[in-house]
Enzyme design. Structure first.
Site, PDB file in Angstrom:
ATOM      1  N   GLU A 197      -0.829  -8.682  -2.757  1.00 47.22           N
ATOM      2  CA  GLU A 197      -0.689  -8.814  -4.221  1.00 47.22           C
ATOM      3  C   GLU A 197      -0.513 -10.244  -4.727  1.00 47.22           C
ATOM      4  O   GLU A 197       0.425 -10.534  -5.470  1.00 47.22           O
ATOM      5  CB  GLU A 197       0.492  -7.952  -4.696  1.00 47.22           C
ATOM      6  CG  GLU A 197       0.345  -6.497  -4.295  1.00 47.22           C
ATOM      7  CD  GLU A 197       1.534  -5.628  -4.706  1.00 47.22           C
ATOM      8  OE1 GLU A 197       2.554  -6.158  -5.156  1.00 47.22           O
ATOM      9  OE2 GLU A 197       1.413  -4.397  -4.579  1.00 47.22           O
TER      10      GLU A 197
ATOM     11  N   GLU B 119      -3.223   2.485   0.682  1.00 47.46           N
ATOM     12  CA  GLU B 119      -2.010   3.121   0.122  1.00 47.46           C
ATOM     13  C   GLU B 119      -2.402   4.237  -0.837  1.00 47.46           C
ATOM     14  O   GLU B 119      -1.892   4.333  -1.960  1.00 47.46           O
ATOM     15  CB  GLU B 119      -1.158   2.063  -0.612  1.00 47.46           C
ATOM     16  CG  GLU B 119      -0.796   0.865   0.247  1.00 47.46           C
ATOM     17  CD  GLU B 119       0.140  -0.134  -0.415  1.00 47.46           C
ATOM     18  OE1 GLU B 119       0.772   0.214  -1.425  1.00 47.46           O
ATOM     19  OE2 GLU B 119       0.239  -1.256   0.098  1.00 47.46           O
TER      20      GLU B 119
HETATM   21  C1  GLA Z   1       2.977  -1.718  -3.133  1.00 40.88           C
HETATM   22  C2  GLA Z   1       3.320  -2.199  -1.739  1.00 40.88           C
HETATM   23  C3  GLA Z   1       3.842  -1.092  -0.878  1.00 40.88           C
HETATM   24  C4  GLA Z   1       4.804  -0.195  -1.600  1.00 40.88           C
HETATM   25  C5  GLA Z   1       4.170   0.306  -2.866  1.00 40.88           C
HETATM   26  C6  GLA Z   1       5.083   1.206  -3.642  1.00 40.88           C
HETATM   27  O1  GLA Z   1       1.797  -1.114  -3.234  1.00 40.88           O
HETATM   28  O2  GLA Z   1       2.237  -2.807  -1.085  1.00 40.88           O
HETATM   29  O3  GLA Z   1       4.473  -1.654   0.234  1.00 40.88           O
HETATM   30  O4  GLA Z   1       5.979  -0.904  -1.868  1.00 40.88           O
HETATM   31  O5  GLA Z   1       3.889  -0.807  -3.670  1.00 40.88           O
HETATM   32  O6  GLA Z   1       6.025   1.830  -2.891  1.00 40.88           O
END
Ligand code: GLA
Length: 367
Positions: A155, A265
């Site tokens: 990020e 994710e």
């Molecule tokens: C982001 C992070 C993850 C997690 C999610 C929400 O996407 O990369 O590690 O913390 O947020 O839980």
């Protein structure tokens, strides 16, 4: 008599339910020819029934929190590996691989990490030395054959277009006085990572056209400089505004840069948790909402669309990971609204497969 009848019906219903969980095939068995299929876990997931589910459905895992810098690095500067080690041991015992998550992330930088004991900001050189020690320790600590890739930087891009394409408020951006920390992180990871470990840039909202453009600008620039980046992780915390065309465009753009694509994710909120411009106005649900048949139907269709698209692009995608195992433990419960439950995964809060599970199964098994 009526009462006995009632209990008998309940017992049969419960049995039928439990059977649903036990009788379904494993995700990894019908997805096996396409890509690795994984799940984010904590040590709490790897016990009892849920451990069995993890073994049955997945061939990879990501530590939901246990491998993040703020979980490992202690206030006195020492490293604590216990939770991460439990997950690695489970992976080894069950022949599973892991994604490493993550080495550099503003959201998991320990408090005071960029300051000295008196609270003064460290210089860029001091930050580099300190975090190089950490990255080196990470690669020395974990067994070489378990972790197949690492989210080196998480990020780093801005959500809204501004003067910079980067998240300038990140302590990393500020310590380096610019985005060079990204290049530094990848080069440092390459220096210590075992051969063959893939180095990934990971971010959310990468299907959003404006953010996709920023990601491609950054990645192209880094690749031109020879920065050792092997792939891009699309986090895929998605909602129903994400279309097949958006997913396809992002996959095409990243693989045209020669990068491996991973879905890192994945979850599908029933609400609107969009993180980009105007996010606050779009989050309108203010109270608990139950999971209705309409929501289950819509979610099953959306998951089918997502997996049809991923299946079609299996040659460009090496791994797909769900962010948590069941609706009970999803991070989306309470996010973005406190006290609101969400229902974003393939398994419900009782560990049972949802309609979305069967929709995904059909993508891979129905001719
Ligand atoms: C982001 C992070 C993850 C997690 C999610 C929400 O996407 O990369 O590690 O913390 O947020 O839980």
């Amino acid at each position: 008599m009526k009462r006995i009848f009632f209990f008998a019906i309940c017992a049969v219903a419960l049995c039928a339910c439990n059977n649903a969980k036990d009788e379904i095939p494993g995700l990894k068995d019908f997805i096996k020819d396409d890509f690795k299929i994984g799940v984010a876990v904590g040590p709490y997931t790897l016990q009892g029934e849920q451990a069995e589910m993890v073994k049955k459905h997945f061939n990879t895992m990501t530590a939901e929190n246990a491998m993040k810098p703020a979980s490992i690095i202690q206030p006195d500067g020492s490293y604590k590996w216990d939770d991460a080690d439990k997950i690695v041991a489970f992976a080894q015992a069950n022949g599973m691989k892991m994604r490493g998550h993550t080495l550099v992330w503003h959201g998991s930088t320990p408090r005071g990490y960029m300051n000295d004991a008196e609270g003064n900001p460290l210089t860029k050189e001091q930050v580099m030395a300190k975090h190089e020690n950490y990255i080196k320790a990470v690669f020395e600590h974990y067994p070489k054959d378990v972790i197949f890739c690492w989210d080196v930087v998480n990020e780093a891009l801005a959500d809204t277009p501004g003067e910079s394409i980067y998240r300038t408020r990140s302590p990393w951006y500020q310590a380096f006085d610019g985005p060079e920390f990204i290049e530094w992180a990848f080069r440092t990871a390459r220096k210590y990572a075992p051969e063959g470990v893939e180095l990934i840039y990971n971010d959310y909202n990468l299907v959003d056209p404006a953010k996709l453009e920023r990601a491609c600008t950054m990645l192209k620039d880094m690749l031109a400089k020879g920065v050792p980046i092997d792939g891009v992780g699309m986090q895929a915390h998605w909602d129903n505004s994400v279309t097949e065309e958006m997913i396809q465009t992002a996959i095409d753009r990243f693989s045209a840069l020669g990068l491996d694509v991973q879905i890192t994710e994945l979850d599908l909120t029933c609400f609107n948790n969009y993180h980009g411009p105007g996010a606050a106005e779009r989050q309108q649900v203010r109270q608990a909402v139950h999971y209705t048949k309409e929501m289950a139907d819509a979610q099953a269709e959306e998951y089918a669309m997502i997996f049809r698209t991923l299946h079609k692009n299996a040659d460009k995608i090496s791994s797909v990971t769900f962010w948590c195992l069941t609706d009970r433990t999803s991070w989306l419960n309470n996010f973005t609204i406190r006290g609101r439950l969400d229902y974003p995964l393939l398994f419900d809060a009782q560990d049972q497969p949802k309609k979305a599970f069967f929709a995904v199964k059909d993508v891979f098994t129905k001719k």
